[in-house]
Design a protein around this motif. Sequence first.
Motif, PDB file in Angstrom:
ATOM      1  N   LEU A 173      39.481 112.615  79.171  1.00  0.00           N
ATOM      2  CA  LEU A 173      40.895 112.481  78.829  1.00  0.00           C
ATOM      3  C   LEU A 173      41.497 111.164  79.324  1.00  0.00           C
ATOM      4  O   LEU A 173      40.867 110.444  80.095  1.00  0.00           O
ATOM      5  N   GLU A 174      42.717 110.881  78.907  1.00  0.00           N
ATOM      6  CA  GLU A 174      43.395 109.614  79.167  1.00  0.00           C
ATOM      7  C   GLU A 174      43.374 109.187  80.630  1.00  0.00           C
ATOM      8  O   GLU A 174      43.168 108.039  80.946  1.00  0.00           O
ATOM      9  N   LYS A 175      43.602 110.117  81.548  1.00  0.00           N
ATOM     10  CA  LYS A 175      43.647 109.783  82.972  1.00  0.00           C
ATOM     11  C   LYS A 175      42.350 110.152  83.687  1.00  0.00           C
ATOM     12  O   LYS A 175      42.270 110.075  84.897  1.00  0.00           O
ATOM     13  N   GLY A 176      41.338 110.529  82.918  1.00  0.00           N
ATOM     14  CA  GLY A 176      40.058 110.900  83.497  1.00  0.00           C
ATOM     15  C   GLY A 176      39.238 109.691  83.900  1.00  0.00           C
ATOM     16  O   GLY A 176      39.299 108.636  83.268  1.00  0.00           O
ATOM     17  N   ARG A 177      38.472 109.867  84.992  1.00  0.00           N
ATOM     18  CA  ARG A 177      37.584 108.801  85.477  1.00  0.00           C
ATOM     19  C   ARG A 177      36.253 109.421  85.860  1.00  0.00           C
ATOM     20  O   ARG A 177      36.215 110.404  86.601  1.00  0.00           O
ATOM     21  N   ILE A 178      35.183 108.819  85.372  1.00  0.00           N
ATOM     22  CA  ILE A 178      33.839 109.268  85.735  1.00  0.00           C
ATOM     23  C   ILE A 178      33.099 108.087  86.325  1.00  0.00           C
ATOM     24  O   ILE A 178      33.098 106.995  85.765  1.00  0.00           O
ATOM     25  N   ASP A 179      32.460 108.331  87.456  1.00  0.00           N
ATOM     26  CA  ASP A 179      31.627 107.338  88.116  1.00  0.00           C
ATOM     27  C   ASP A 179      30.309 108.034  88.438  1.00  0.00           C
ATOM     28  O   ASP A 179      30.250 108.848  89.359  1.00  0.00           O
ATOM     29  N   GLY A 180      29.284 107.753  87.637  1.00  0.00           N
ATOM     30  CA  GLY A 180      28.002 108.415  87.871  1.00  0.00           C
ATOM     31  C   GLY A 180      27.160 108.469  86.627  1.00  0.00           C
ATOM     32  O   GLY A 180      27.304 107.651  85.729  1.00  0.00           O
ATOM     33  N   ASN A 181      26.288 109.465  86.562  1.00  0.00           N
ATOM     34  CA  ASN A 181      25.360 109.631  85.449  1.00  0.00           C
ATOM     35  C   ASN A 181      25.837 110.736  84.524  1.00  0.00           C
ATOM     36  O   ASN A 181      26.180 111.823  84.978  1.00  0.00           O
ATOM     37  N   VAL A 182      25.830 110.422  83.215  1.00  0.00           N
ATOM     38  CA  VAL A 182      26.275 111.393  82.217  1.00  0.00           C
ATOM     39  C   VAL A 182      25.186 111.574  81.169  1.00  0.00           C
ATOM     40  O   VAL A 182      24.662 110.597  80.634  1.00  0.00           O
ATOM     41  N   GLU A 183      24.845 112.832  80.880  1.00  0.00           N
ATOM     42  CA  GLU A 183      23.968 113.179  79.767  1.00  0.00           C
ATOM     43  C   GLU A 183      24.728 114.168  78.903  1.00  0.00           C
ATOM     44  O   GLU A 183      25.171 115.210  79.389  1.00  0.00           O
ATOM     45  N   ALA A 184      24.894 113.828  77.608  1.00  0.00           N
ATOM     46  CA  ALA A 184      25.631 114.695  76.693  1.00  0.00           C
ATOM     47  C   ALA A 184      25.116 114.507  75.278  1.00  0.00           C
ATOM     48  O   ALA A 184      24.650 113.424  74.917  1.00  0.00           O
ATOM     49  N   GLN A 185      25.201 115.556  74.477  1.00  0.00           N
ATOM     50  CA  GLN A 185      24.837 115.425  73.067  1.00  0.00           C
ATOM     51  C   GLN A 185      25.941 114.693  72.304  1.00  0.00           C
ATOM     52  O   GLN A 185      25.664 113.944  71.389  1.00  0.00           O
TER      53      GLN A 185
END
Length: 130
Positions: free
Chosen positions: A79-91
Motif C-alpha cells: 500500500l501507499e505508506k507500506g515499506r518492505i526491506d528484505g526478501n520477497v517471493e510472490a506469484q
Amino acid sequence: MNAEKNADKSTLIDASADVEGKLRGKDAHILGRLTGEIELTGRLVMGEGSRAQAHVTADVAEIGGEFKGELKVRSLILLEKGRIDGNVEAQNIAVRDGAQLNGSVNVGGMPRHAAAAAPIPRPAGGMLAG
C-alpha cells in the motif's frame, strides 16, 4: 457452535501491542509491532503504523506499515505508506504509488525446469559432429 464462529475471525494485534514469537493461524491483522515468525493459511494485513520484523508465509499479504524480513506469499499488495526491506517471493505483486520496496524480489510462477532440461537433438546415428 462458538468454535465455528471463532474460526472465521482473524488474529488481531492492536496498535498498543508489542509481540515476540510465532503466530500461526488462518488470518492476521497487525496494527502494532511483531517480531518473529508468521505462518498463515490465509491473509496477513499490516495496517498503517504497524511494524514487523519477521519470516512470513501466507497466501496473501497486504502491507500498509513497515516490514523487515522474508515474505513468501502467493499475492502481495504493498500500500501507499507500506515499506518492505528484505526478501520477497510472490506469484503476483501490486505496488501502490508512494510505497517503498528494498531488497530481493522474485515475482512470478515457479521456474520451468522442463524447458531447460530438454535433451539436445543429435544427428542421425547418435554421433555428434565435431
